[in-house]
Design an enzyme around this catalytic site. Structure first.
Site, mmCIF file in Angstrom:
data_model
loop_
_atom_site.group_PDB
_atom_site.id
_atom_site.type_symbol
_atom_site.label_atom_id
_atom_site.label_comp_id
_atom_site.label_asym_id
_atom_site.label_seq_id
_atom_site.Cartn_x
_atom_site.Cartn_y
_atom_site.Cartn_z
ATOM 1 N N ASN A 22 -6.965 -3.686 23.709
ATOM 2 C CA ASN A 22 -6.898 -2.559 24.293
ATOM 3 C C ASN A 22 -8.142 -1.239 25.028
ATOM 4 O O ASN A 22 -7.393 0.052 25.283
ATOM 5 C CB ASN A 22 -5.765 -1.970 23.839
ATOM 6 C CG ASN A 22 -5.852 -1.590 22.239
ATOM 7 O OD1 ASN A 22 -6.799 -1.609 21.831
ATOM 8 N ND2 ASN A 22 -5.115 -0.987 21.487
ATOM 9 N N ALA A 55 -5.673 -18.734 -5.906
ATOM 10 C CA ALA A 55 -4.736 -18.110 -4.529
ATOM 11 C C ALA A 55 -4.723 -16.366 -4.707
ATOM 12 O O ALA A 55 -4.019 -15.768 -4.244
ATOM 13 C CB ALA A 55 -2.706 -18.023 -4.906
ATOM 14 N N SER A 76 -10.979 -0.906 -1.368
ATOM 15 C CA SER A 76 -10.159 -0.512 -0.183
ATOM 16 C C SER A 76 -9.882 -0.756 0.905
ATOM 17 O O SER A 76 -9.017 -1.292 1.809
ATOM 18 C CB SER A 76 -8.977 0.459 -1.008
ATOM 19 O OG SER A 76 -8.211 1.183 -1.185
ATOM 20 N N HIS A 125 -3.573 6.039 3.411
ATOM 21 C CA HIS A 125 -4.322 3.982 2.710
ATOM 22 C C HIS A 125 -3.542 3.560 3.401
ATOM 23 O O HIS A 125 -4.741 2.355 4.369
ATOM 24 C CB HIS A 125 -4.110 4.833 1.096
ATOM 25 C CG HIS A 125 -4.864 3.654 0.819
ATOM 26 N ND1 HIS A 125 -4.930 2.379 0.328
ATOM 27 C CD2 HIS A 125 -6.206 3.812 -0.111
ATOM 28 C CE1 HIS A 125 -5.998 1.984 -0.041
ATOM 29 N NE2 HIS A 125 -6.594 2.867 -0.497
ATOM 30 N N ASP A 169 1.166 -1.023 0.193
ATOM 31 C CA ASP A 169 -0.229 -0.266 -0.416
ATOM 32 C C ASP A 169 0.811 0.835 0.115
ATOM 33 O O ASP A 169 1.842 1.098 -0.401
ATOM 34 C CB ASP A 169 -0.648 0.194 1.192
ATOM 35 C CG ASP A 169 -2.196 0.751 0.474
ATOM 36 O OD1 ASP A 169 -1.982 1.959 0.620
ATOM 37 O OD2 ASP A 169 -3.341 -0.113 0.540
ATOM 38 N N ASP A 216 11.861 2.076 4.474
ATOM 39 C CA ASP A 216 10.893 3.452 5.672
ATOM 40 C C ASP A 216 10.099 3.291 4.972
ATOM 41 O O ASP A 216 8.842 3.667 4.321
ATOM 42 C CB ASP A 216 10.787 4.845 5.147
ATOM 43 C CG ASP A 216 9.910 6.075 5.861
ATOM 44 O OD1 ASP A 216 9.408 5.682 6.253
ATOM 45 O OD2 ASP A 216 9.982 7.042 5.516
#
Length: 534
Positions: free
Chosen positions: A308, A414, A466, A294, A67, A286
């Site tokens: 949490n 797959a 997405s 996104h 992404d 990075d």
């Protein structure tokens, strides 16, 4: 290209069959049990209860998020990020000898070894037009004529591409001007109303009875007719102005960036050679990058930390699922070379499921992406990908990347292609979602999805296939982590065979239904017993 829409949302009630109406919280609707609530969620909690009852203990599973990048230090993600334990962070050495330096949480193919990253790129339409224009749009008329005579089919494609490109340029310029004009027209009046109303919570009566004398204020009041009531009732004018003006600024800026980058005919030369399709080792460690909204949202849908009491919870259902971030998608179209290399990286470094929430209309080097798909399939990896957001039949309007080759060859066992469904049972297909009786396998929740967003403690509602793809990828991870002796093909088949069917989806997808985690784990349990697996 990643495409999504910001959404404002609220709690809702829907009836299903003859069940009582049940209120579902706005932030968690995509986890809902359709039989209990009438809302087509993925039924996460019931699946977890079943696994607990069967005393199934999960194994750690890695999901590669290909992404824009993932904010690995987000409060609701950091505990569930994949960590390359063989790599020493920041020492500038390839400690594990995998060919990638300091790939602690993943890798970025959108940057240089010196740490220079980019976020904006052109689209494939621009790249194809540039290549063909250099051949057929020369000032040398004889050269043009000779090229046309030798390549009539390609020239016809050039004429088509040129028209599409220039139409897009014209539309983009228009949209940019409209967005800026809108901002110029309403900002002065809204700012004055902010000062006048202060901390007052707005009501319908307040706006209906408001009698301003300032012309700029009067000129701005029309926005209350455009906005939905839930976007301003009960809010302060400051909140309304910040939201509305912020959106207008983003639209103006986005259209400006589109005009400057997506349609820019000048190729980037500061990262890698896009024409060297054999190049594998470029980029940097990075895996967050300069703009990871996104990818961070996608990652949270899959594996936000469970238990949490903050943010959202992933559809993978537990903290045994780890997110590997591979920066692949810029603001523009992903390059085929980067997609292929991202697949190889994720597979070679242990990801068992890949989520691919992107796509595009053109793919000039589609064969290298298909080869990477085949590589992943041969390694026992499941690819879950978004169907796209153009409301098109992708059986006829191909959405790349695709698992089908022109000769009919496929790696369907797959690859799972996902369309987007909504929280509204009588309008189940999201209006933006692509569809296809052959090309879209299942649907998953993809409208008004609440999940992690960059800013350490931020969360947003977003729309798109997405969002539907990671909702399904998370379910795949939930099932596979608890039944690890199954294959990628098994997981794909289970998810397809256990959907909640609906007539609205019957003729626009292979299965005609929305993925259900509870039914999926039930089926996995049956298979384990049939095969005498433990």
């Amino acid at each position: 290209m990643k495409k999504l829409v910001l959404a404002l949302s609220f709690a809702f009630s829907v009836g299903f069959a003859q069940a009582q109406t049940v209120e579902v919280p706005k932030e968690t609707w995509y986890h809902a049990d359709v039989e209990k609530t009438g809302v087509y969620g993925v039924n996460t909690e019931k699946a977890l209860d079943f696994l607990k009852d069967k005393k199934r203990k999960p194994q750690t599973i890695v999901v590669g998020v290909l992404d824009s990048g993932v904010e690995h230090f987000h409060e609701d993600l950091k505990a569930n990020m994949w960590v390359n334990k063989k790599e020493i962070p920041g020492n500038g050495i390839d400690d594990d000898k995998n060919g990638f330096i300091d790939d602690v949480h993943g890798w970025s193919y959108l940057g240089t070894a010196k740490g220079i990253n980019y976020n904006d790129d052109s689209v494939e339409l621009t790249r194809i037009y540039k290549t063909l224009a250099e051949k057929y749009d020369s000032y040398d008329q004889k050269k043009n004529h000779d090229a046309i005579v030798k390549n009539p089919t390609e020239y016809a494609e050039y004429v088509k591409i040129k028209r599409e490109y220039l139409e897009t340029v014209g539309k983009t310029k228009y949209n940019q001007q409209v967005a800026q004009a809108k901002l110029n027209a309403i900002e002065p009046g809204l700012n004055k109303m902010v000062l006048e109303f202060g901390d007052t919570k707005l009501t319908k009566d307040i706006i209906a009875n408001y009698q301003p004398i300032d012309n700029q204020v009067i000129e701005s009041l029309w926005i209350f007719g455009e906005l939905k009531e839930e976007q301003w009732v009960g809010k302060t004018m400051t909140q309304v102005a910040n939201s509305y003006l912020g959106m207008a600024r983003r639209q103006a800026k986005a259209d400006g960036l589109t005009s400057h980058y997506n349609l820019n005919l000048v190729d980037r030369k500061d990262v890698d050679n896009p024409n060297d399709l054999k190049e594998r080792h470029y980029g940097n460690g990075d895996s967050n990058g300069p703009e990871s909204s996104h990818g961070t949202h996608v990652a949270g849908i899959i594996a936000a930390v469970r238990g949490n009491k903050i943010g959202n919870e992933g559809t993978a259902g537990g903290n045994h699922v780890k997110i590997m971030s591979v920066r692949t998608v810029p603001n523009g179209d992903e390059r085929d070379k980067d997609v292929a290399n991202s697949i190889y990286y994720a597979v070679d470094n242990g990801a068992k499921i890949l989520n691919m929430s992107f796509g595009k209309k053109y793919s000039p080097n589609k064969d290298i992406v298909w080869d990477a798909f085949k590589y992943a399939a041969d390694k026992g990896v499941l690819i879950v990908k978004a169907a796209g957001n153009s409301n098109e039949d992708i059986d006829t309007h191909i959405h790349y990347p695709t698992n089908f080759k022109a000769d009919g060859t496929s790696v369907s066992n797959a690859v799972l292609t996902v369309g987007a469904s909504t929280r509204t049972s009588d309008k189940l297909k999201a209006g933006f979602s692509n569809f296809g009786k052959k090309s879209v396998d299942v649907f998953g929740p993809g409208a008004e999805i609440y999940a992690t967003y960059p800013g350490v403690d931020q969360y947003r509602f977003l729309n798109g296939t997405s969002m539907a793809s990671p909702a399904v990828a998370g379910v795949a991870a939930l099932v596979w982590s608890h039944y690890p002796k199954l294959s990628a093909a098994d997981i794909r088949t289970i998810l397809m065979e256990t959907v909640n069917k609906n007539e609205q989806l019957k003729d626009i997808s292979v299965t005609g239904g929305v993925v259900d985690a509870y039914k999926a784990v039930q089926r996995a349990e049956e298979i384990y017993k049939q095969r005498k697996l433990k």
